[in-house]
Design an enzyme around this catalytic site. Structure first.
Site, short mmCIF file in Angstrom:
data_model
loop_
_atom_site.label_atom_id
_atom_site.label_comp_id
_atom_site.label_asym_id
_atom_site.label_seq_id
_atom_site.Cartn_x
_atom_site.Cartn_y
_atom_site.Cartn_z
N GLU A 25 38.46 41.09 48.76
CA GLU A 25 38.84 40.13 47.71
C GLU A 25 38.68 40.78 46.34
O GLU A 25 38.16 41.89 46.22
CB GLU A 25 37.93 38.89 47.78
CG GLU A 25 38.53 37.69 48.51
CD GLU A 25 39.56 36.96 47.63
OE1 GLU A 25 39.85 37.43 46.52
OE2 GLU A 25 40.07 35.93 48.08
N ASN A 124 33.90 31.63 43.28
CA ASN A 124 34.98 32.27 44.04
C ASN A 124 35.71 33.20 43.07
O ASN A 124 35.07 33.97 42.37
CB ASN A 124 35.86 31.16 44.67
CG ASN A 124 36.74 31.71 45.76
OD1 ASN A 124 36.34 32.58 46.51
ND2 ASN A 124 37.95 31.21 45.86
N ASN A 178 40.76 29.33 42.80
CA ASN A 178 41.25 30.65 43.20
C ASN A 178 41.99 31.35 42.08
O ASN A 178 41.47 31.46 40.99
CB ASN A 178 42.07 30.51 44.50
CG ASN A 178 41.33 31.16 45.67
OD1 ASN A 178 40.82 32.26 45.55
ND2 ASN A 178 41.24 30.45 46.78
N ASP A 232 46.34 31.78 47.10
CA ASP A 232 45.00 32.36 46.94
C ASP A 232 44.95 33.12 45.62
O ASP A 232 45.17 32.55 44.57
CB ASP A 232 44.69 33.21 48.18
CG ASP A 232 43.20 33.45 48.38
OD1 ASP A 232 42.47 33.53 47.40
OD2 ASP A 232 42.77 33.60 49.55
CA CA Z 1 40.46 34.05 46.78
#
Ligand code: CA
Length: 341
Positions: A25, A124, A178, A232
């Site tokens: 990520e 996140n 996100n 995302d």
């Molecule tokens: Ca993400």
């Protein structure tokens, strides 16, 4: 590796540049060293891949009490060995020297912790705005693994860490914060994804004041026929088009926000695509992260590259250098010195 790009005849090439792990990520390009930074959130690991030499360093960031998930690592502007991170519910800073061993463990210095009253959340995705403030949103682990319903109260939020190391809350009632990116200064738009809203949204963005307002939908995934995909991570190209990683969707989609529709898609050999950033000497390589968590054993076997970082070339598009965190360095060094005492 196989290449594919629907809607175009370009010779798009997709190549894994790392071994797969359960989840990659937060890709971020560092121009000075031609380095790709990314994170392995569940393990609390940051990765530094020197793309010209292949050297690959891992920094394990220790849990300091608000959760072990490491989701963002961004260099601090003007301080080559310092990086701001999001870890659990905290914004923190770590020192990471080039000369450190290839596997190195560090205790971060916490700058701010959010949601002390709401401990089911954790940070996140996050990114710096054109003025160098760090914006990062949370997700709510009470929502997982179920898909939330409209009746559920969403506890996550979008926060901004300013250069003076203060935090402000900008969006509440978020389910799963996100992707985020900004248009060029002139257009003054902030783009934002709450994944479980199945939507890519826009806000007016005031770069000087660091304020956002007037939220509206750019593209609703369900209305666009993307019934399975979860939007995302996201980045923007020099033409103002959005490139969005589609978790469960095996693709990156390119959205023209002026038209409010998908103008292109790039298909991948694994279904969980998590984030994207531009890099390479000309910013024309799209680095793409992915994951194999949520896959069944059968699915995983048929998607052996799931969880790798991919480099995508031949797109005929490019991005701009990313922003680093512009901290008040005196204040930041004071915080670090206090921690060391
Ligand atoms: Ca993400």
């Amino acid at each position: 590796m196989e290449t594919s790009s629907s809607n175009t005849g370009d010779a798009v090439h997709i190549e894994p540049v790392t071994d797969p792990v359960v989840l990659t990520e937060g890709p971020h390009w560092v121009e000075e060293d031609q380095v790709l930074l990314f994170v392995e959130p569940f393990k609390g690991n940051a990765h530094r891949l020197f793309t010209q030499t292949g050297r690959h360093q891992v920094l394990h960031v220790e849990d300091v009490g608000s959760g072990p998930n490491l989701t963002v690592i961004v260099p601090v502007d003007g301080a080559p060995d310092l990086f701001v991170v999001t870890l659990g519910r905290s914004f923190a800073v770590v020192e990471w020297k080039h000369s450190d061993p290839d596997y190195h463990v560090v205790t971060p210095v916490v700058l701010q912790t959010v949601d002390e009253h709401n401990k089911s959340t954790f940070f996140n995705d996050g990114k710096c705005d054109p003025s160098g403030r760090l914006w990062s949103g949370t997700m709510d682990k009470d929502l997982l693994p179920e898909v939330p319903t409209a009746a559920k109260e969403y506890k996550a939020a979008l926060f901004c860490l300013t250069p003076d190391l203060n935090v402000k809350t900008w969006v509440t009632q978020v389910a799963l914060s996100n992707g985020l990116c900004w248009s060029s200064e002139k257009l003054k738009v902030f783009y934002y994804i709450d994944s479980y809203a199945y939507s890519v949204d826009a806000f007016d963005y005031d770069g000087e004041a660091g304020e956002i307002k007037n939220r509206r939908v750019v593209l609703n995934y369900k209305a666009a026929g993307l019934t399975k995909d979860l939007p995302d991570g996201m980045t923007i190209d020099t033409e103002g088009r959005l490139w969005v990683a589609n978790f469960r969707g095996s693709k990156v989609v390119c959205i023209d926000p002026k038209l409010g529709r998908i103008v292109r898609q790039v298909d991948f050999p694994c279904q969980n695509i998590t984030s994207v950033c531009w890099g390479g000497p000309n910013y024309d390589v799209l680095y793409v992260t992915s994951a194999y968590f949520t896959l069944s054993n059968e699915e995983h076997q048929s998607q052996p590259s799931a969880g790798a970082v991919f480099a995508v070339t031949g797109l005929g598009a490019k991005g701009k250098p990313p922003m680093n965190f512009k901290a008040d360095l005196t204040l930041l060094r004071e915080k670090i010195a206090l921690h060391k005492q």
